[in-house]
Design an enzyme around this catalytic site. Structure first.
Site, PDB file in Angstrom:
ATOM      1  N   MET A 236       0.812  -1.204   0.000  1.00 56.01           N
ATOM      2  CA  MET A 236       0.000   0.000   0.000  1.00 56.01           C
ATOM      3  C   MET A 236       0.852   1.264   0.000  1.00 56.01           C
ATOM      4  O   MET A 236       0.513   2.265  -0.638  1.00 56.01           O
ATOM      5  CB  MET A 236      -0.901  -0.046   1.235  1.00 56.01           C
ATOM      6  CG  MET A 236      -2.163   0.772   1.118  1.00 56.01           C
ATOM      7  SD  MET A 236      -2.845   0.891  -0.526  1.00 56.01           S
ATOM      8  CE  MET A 236      -4.194  -0.205  -0.384  1.00 56.01           C
ATOM      9  N   CYS A 237       2.005   1.235   0.710  1.00 54.53           N
ATOM     10  CA  CYS A 237       2.802   2.457   0.788  1.00 54.53           C
ATOM     11  C   CYS A 237       3.404   2.800  -0.577  1.00 54.53           C
ATOM     12  O   CYS A 237       3.561   3.967  -0.916  1.00 54.53           O
ATOM     13  CB  CYS A 237       3.880   2.337   1.864  1.00 54.53           C
ATOM     14  SG  CYS A 237       4.969   0.933   1.650  1.00 54.53           S
ATOM     15  N   THR A 238       3.722   1.768  -1.364  1.00 51.17           N
ATOM     16  CA  THR A 238       4.231   2.018  -2.713  1.00 51.17           C
ATOM     17  C   THR A 238       3.165   2.713  -3.545  1.00 51.17           C
ATOM     18  O   THR A 238       3.415   3.713  -4.211  1.00 51.17           O
ATOM     19  CB  THR A 238       4.624   0.688  -3.387  1.00 51.17           C
ATOM     20  OG1 THR A 238       5.669   0.090  -2.639  1.00 51.17           O
ATOM     21  CG2 THR A 238       5.066   0.906  -4.814  1.00 51.17           C
ATOM     22  N   SER A 241       2.398   6.383  -1.894  1.00 51.00           N
ATOM     23  CA  SER A 241       3.329   7.506  -1.815  1.00 51.00           C
ATOM     24  C   SER A 241       4.610   7.361  -2.618  1.00 51.00           C
ATOM     25  O   SER A 241       5.323   8.333  -2.808  1.00 51.00           O
ATOM     26  CB  SER A 241       3.674   7.787  -0.356  1.00 51.00           C
ATOM     27  OG  SER A 241       4.292   6.651   0.194  1.00 51.00           O
TER      28      SER A 241
ATOM     29  N   TRP B   5      -1.993   4.871   7.070  1.00 50.33           N
ATOM     30  CA  TRP B   5      -2.134   3.480   6.609  1.00 50.33           C
ATOM     31  C   TRP B   5      -3.507   2.929   6.955  1.00 50.33           C
ATOM     32  O   TRP B   5      -4.096   2.180   6.197  1.00 50.33           O
ATOM     33  CB  TRP B   5      -1.056   2.577   7.214  1.00 50.33           C
ATOM     34  CG  TRP B   5       0.338   2.970   6.860  1.00 50.33           C
ATOM     35  CD1 TRP B   5       1.435   2.927   7.676  1.00 50.33           C
ATOM     36  CD2 TRP B   5       0.802   3.465   5.601  1.00 50.33           C
ATOM     37  NE1 TRP B   5       2.539   3.382   7.008  1.00 50.33           N
ATOM     38  CE2 TRP B   5       2.187   3.715   5.733  1.00 50.33           C
ATOM     39  CE3 TRP B   5       0.197   3.750   4.381  1.00 50.33           C
ATOM     40  CZ2 TRP B   5       2.967   4.217   4.708  1.00 50.33           C
ATOM     41  CZ3 TRP B   5       0.977   4.254   3.347  1.00 50.33           C
ATOM     42  CH2 TRP B   5       2.344   4.479   3.517  1.00 50.33           C
TER      43      TRP B   5
END
Lengths: 463, 569
Positions: A236-238, A241, B5
């Site tokens: 998800m972070c890829t 952001s 997150w």
């Protein structure tokens, strides 16, 4: 060509035959057969040979069995399914059912040869069955425009052999589980008459595999779950952001931007078959890509990522379906020993096949009859158990529902598929096993879309 | 940070649930999408979408410009044609002098009960044509032998000729004509539970072989100046944590390799032990928190995991070296095809500017990194690849000039594609059928060594050759009628023995196979025909698109055991 008959004589005979058939409205005799129709098949049924199955006895009755009695179920009327129906019908099988929940899409037409442009939007099972029945006299394919989960064991029990041409692992596992549930045991000894052989084929691009599963006897789908490549999900972070690939930009739009902007109105889900939706995602992904100097976002790639498209060609499907149908014929006729038990095919570089015996897993959750142990400390949270069930390579459940018998009552600890129950049971996820009142040796019953049966686990407390 | 997150995760689940609870797609929408081809993609692009992802628009163009000839519309013939018509081959022509029999209709999906007594070529063409209106279907109601007698040049016009269930003499005659004309020839045969294919093409070149597990081309062992400079711009010892843990692993390996070189006399870590200590060196570079506990740095984990492949020395593969050493590469004339001019240009590049290496491929795998660091690194490789391709283009230009051809006869995109695939170039040279059948040049070694295992697929090849011998002698195949099976076993055994004797093959063919082939009685079971039809169509697509690598040169499928083998005969 090879039968040595004089051409003139042969032509006359054929003309006579054609005339006779015209009178009988296309049916030479009661079975709709014509002279020579089954010559290619009969050689394998009516002649002895050095490589036949030990149980094989040459006989003219074998053909009658195939034509009149043997009942085959084909799951899927897509790339493999269309081929399978044709192959079975031309090998002497006439009682065939086909189950498929899909309708025909224009992108099917490059390989699903029973469908035409005019059929787009119609149920695959119906069109496929109609086509085969009209092309092959006497063949009776019964279509079911349904999900496999819409049928229970009484339906599946009626078939001698089941062939799967699916693109979903979950559906395969469900089917596998269904056939396991049909097995009956006498004092722990498997009753062979309860076995329905499962032939399973799969393709992806120029690669494919075909396998024979004798439930309870040979390796099943769940025994070899590790053979399936894991689904690639970008972190998800890829996506959020630090995108690097065009795919990351597309996933950003699909997962984050779409639900935020709701470009086609409140609650409209992204539909990979709607060109306007794809167009929107494509443009937004391009914008995001240029923000990060990423190149390579195309419409085709966008559609591929959104729909998780697996490339497919006619030739690979033909190869794998033919291998599967060959195995159906071997099992139905005993004419040869069936494949034991797994064939891998790849024709990217030359033509490569590899045949091997996949091994049964001693403690397979689907076919071993052994209750699985779940080892956790009492301080572990239910969330951890849930993650274990979904992430463990040999379980790979999708949305497990966990129940336990507590104080003589069945209690649902967590269930995801019904929103209201999910909401009610969600607090349990952050409770420890001890807090939930579970004890060492406790039985947990887990239901999941990957199997029609409830899987039993035994909770073992570790310290 | 954590909150973000959490929000993302919720979005994620919300979406996933929606998509999984989605009702089966609205039929009206799909139909509308189809009618309105202007939005997004054309109908044709949609129809071929699943294959365009494999061979691209240029592969599809090649397919749509091809014309294949298929001799004999038996089950094997129509099955392979089905798999060519569906993906949209430009045109096909069926050559078949037979009238469809009841037996033909029994195993063939593209003949119907109405076809009995009619031209098999015509009936099959009509039913195959229905599959795809983009394709032009043609037929010639004539035997291949008649055409070979009267108009052998008839066959010169095709991109590929596929002979199905041919008698041996026809196969050899046709093979010779096509070999001399430079037309690729694929012979296919289904005989009982055995499938056979033979490819005869003088030379087939492949730029895009699409290898499955290709090694990356990272040049870490021989970094080019721009890569060195880029690595220099990093200082791992003096970096904020955020940047340190988002430095691409390629940079990390390059950095620690410099350290390693200083301590190891400028030698790469070679064996397992050295690679292990190199990994340890990298592991020690992971940042530690104030308590001395290593931080979670996934990029370093990636670096450690990739040490093995990253340190593979950059070199030119044997197959590519063979291409460079080939005659075609040496003598460039005005007739030399573009492939060989480009191969020669790359060879010249390797020997001069490349310093012994191929042009840089210009791609890197995805890895943990922030966008900027990744894109910058990717650009270093990309730009180097462009520069190298430009240098290769210069060689191409002077080669073209030297043989009096205009420089634009090979385009820049062609050269770029060639350079990008330089490590995967393939050239297939098949032997001719004449060589295979000649007593002097039969590949005895291959046959004899395979027959050390008596159940190797090679025995099926020998049986097929024996069957042909039987046909030559008796003008029929063995065991076609039930009453013939027993008596034909002995006759076929004589054929096996005379074949082995004539070629001086000291091998043993088990009697079981002789019996089994009599049992087959020249049958063409549909499933075997369909399997072979799938294989043959795929090989045809390879020949036509010049993508992926065709088999060389004999393929045998054993449906009894579901095994197969490829031999060079």
């Amino acid at each position: 060509m090879a039968d040595g008959e004089e051409p003139e004589k042969k032509r006359r005979r054929i003309e006579e035959l054609a005339e006779k058939m015209a009178v009988d409205s296309g049916h030479g005799d009661s079975t709709g057969d014509w002279d020579g129709r089954w010559n290619h098949v009969r050689k394998f049924l009516e002649r002895s040979g050095p490589f036949t199955h030990p149980d094989f006895e040459p006989s003219t009755e074998s053909l009658q069995f195939l034509l009149e009695t043997c009942k085959i179920l084909v799951i899927g009327a897509g790339g493999l399914g269309c081929e399978l129906l044709k192959n079975l019908a031309l090998s002497g099988f006439r009682n065939i059912h086909v189950v498929d929940m899909d309708t025909i899409d224009v992108s099917n037409l490059n390989r699903q040869f029973l469908f035409r442009a005019k059929d787009v939007g119609r149920p695959k099972a119906d069109v496929a069955a109609d086509f085969v029945n009209s092309r092959i006299p006497g063949c009776s394919v019964v279509p079911h425009f349904k999900k496999i989960q819409d049928f229970d064991e009484t339906f599946y029990k009626q078939f001698h052999i089941i062939v799967c041409g699916l693109d979903s692992i979950v559906a395969r596992r469900w089917m596998n589980g269904m056939l396991m549930s049909l097995l009956s045991f006498d004092d722990g000894v498997l009753d062979p008459s309860s076995i329905i052989p499962l032939i399973d084929g799969g393709t992806e691009g120029f690669k494919g595999n075909a396998r024979v599963i004798l439930p309870g006897m040979t390796a099943c789908i769940d025994c070899t779950l590790e053979l399936y490549p894991p689904q690639i999900n970008f972190p998800m972070c890829t996506i959020a952001s630090m995108p690097r690939l065009p795919e990351h930009c597309i996933e950003y739009v699909r997962i984050l931007l779409w639900p935020k902007e709701e470009p086609f109105g409140d609650g409209t889900a992204l539909d990979g078959d709607n060109p306007e939706h794809i167009q929107w995602v494509f443009h937004k992904a391009q914008e995001r890509a240029s923000e990060f100097s990423i190149t390579g976002v195309t419409y085709r790639l966008t559609q591929g990522v959104v729909k998780r498209i697996i490339p497919a060609v006619a030739s690979t499907n033909a190869v794998i379906a033919a291998a599967c149908a060959m195995e159906v014929f071997k099992i139905a006729s005993s004419a040869y020993i069936p494949l034991n038990n797994y064939l891998v095919f790849n024709d990217v570089d030359g033509l490569y096949t590899y045949t091997f015996e996949a091994e049964r897993k001693e403690n397979c959750p689907a076919c071993s009859q052994i209750a699985q142990d779940l080892r956790f400390p009492p301080s572990a949270k239910l969330q951890e158990v849930l993650e274990y069930l979904t992430e463990n390579a040999s379980l790979q459940m999708k949305s497990p529902a966990i129940t336990a018998t507590l104080e003589g009552k069945n209690k649902t600890l967590y269930l995801q598929t019904v929103a209201s129950i999910e909401q009610r049971t969600r607090p349990n996820l952050s409770k420890t096993l001890k807090e939930l009142g579970l004890v060492d040796g406790q039985e947990l019953a887990v239901a999941d879309v990957t199997t029609p049966q409830t899987v039993l686990f035994k909770l073992r407390f570790t310290t | 940070m954590l909150e973000l997150w959490e929000v993302l995760r919720q979005f994620f689940w919300r979406y996933r649930k929606r998509s999984s609870s989605r009702k089966s797609t609205n039929i009206a929408v799909r139909a509308a999408a189809m009618a309105d081809g202007s939005k997004g993609k054309s109908t044709k692009e949609q129809k071929y979408d699943r294959q365009l992802r494999l061979w691209g628009d240029h592969g599809q163009d090649a397919l749509e410009n091809a014309h294949v000839c298929v001799i004999n519309a038996t089950a094997t013939g129509t099955e392979l044609l089905k798999n060519l018509v569906l993906p949209g081959i430009g045109a096909f022509t069926i050559v078949d002098g037979h009238k469809a029999s009841g037996e033909d209709v029994g195993n063939n999906f593209f003949l119907s009960i109405d076809s009995i007594g009619k031209s098999r070529a015509q009936a099959a063409t009509e039913l195959l044509q229905e599959l795809n209106s983009d394709v032009s279907g043609n037929f010639v109601e004539e035997t291949p032998d008649k055409l070979l007698d009267n108009d052998p040049e008839f066959f010169h016009r095709f991109s590929l000729v596929i002979g199905v269930q041919l008698e041996e003499s026809t196969c050899l005659r046709l093979g010779a004509v096509l070999w001399n004309a430079g037309v690729p020839f694929l012979a296919c045969r289904t005989y009982g539970l055995v499938g056979y294919m033979r490819l005869a093409v003088r030379e087939h070149t492949v730029i895009e072989s699409h290898p499955d597990n290709a090694l990356e081309d990272l040049r870490l062992d021989q970094p080019f100046a721009e890569l060195k400079n880029h690595v220099q711009s990093y200082n791992l010892d003096n970096m904020e944590k955020k940047h340190h843990s988002h430095t691409p692993w390629i940079i990390i390996v390059a950095k620690y390799l410099e350290k390693w070189y200083n301590e190891h006399n400028f030698q790469l870590p070679k064996n397992y032990k050295e690679k292990e200590s190199f990994r340890e060196l990298i592991r020690n570079g992971i940042l530690q928190n104030e308590n001395g506990v290593p931080e979670d740095e996934e990029n370093f984990e990636e670096a450690i995991k990739n040490v093995n492949t990253a340190l593979n020395p950059t070199k030119i593969s044997r197959l590519v070296q063979e291409i460079f050493d080939g005659e075609e590469c040496k003598n460039i004339t005005s007739q030399t095809p573009a492939f060989w001019i480009m191969a020669r240009a790359v060879k010249e590049f390797v020997e001069s500017e490349g310093g012994g290496n191929l042009p840089v491929r210009g791609t890197i795998p995805d890895m943990i990194a922030d966008s900027e660091k990744f894109i910058n690194l990717q650009n270093v490789y990309r730009e180097k690849a462009m520069q190298d391709a430009l240098l290769v283009a210069k060689h191409v230009e002077s080669l073209l000039q030297s043989v009096g051809k205009p420089p634009e006869s090979i385009t820049e995109p062609d050269i770029k594609l060639f350079c990008k695939n330089a490590a995967f170039l393939r050239v297939v040279h098949c032997r001719s059928l004449a060589d295979e059948y000649s007593v002097e040049s039969l590949n005895k070694d291959e046959i004899t060594s395979c027959m050390d295992s008596p159940d190797c697929e090679m025995v099926l090849y020998l049986m097929l050759r024996s069957i042909d011998r039987f046909h030559q002698q008796h003008s029929r195949y063995p065991g076609v009628y039930n009453y013939q099976v027993e008596e034909d076993i002995g006759k076929l055994k004589l054929c096996v023995n005379s074949l082995l004797q004539e070629y001086g093959l000291n091998v043993n063919v088990k009697d079981d196979y002789i019996h089994e082939f009599c049992r087959y009685g020249a049958s063409e079971p549909h499933t075997v025909a369909s399997f072979l039809g799938g294989c043959a169509a795929q090989e045809a697509i390879k020949i036509i698109t010049h993508q992926f690598v065709p088999f060389n040169n004999t393929f045998i499928y054993n449906a009894m055991s579901q095994t197969s083998a490829t031999f060079q005969l």
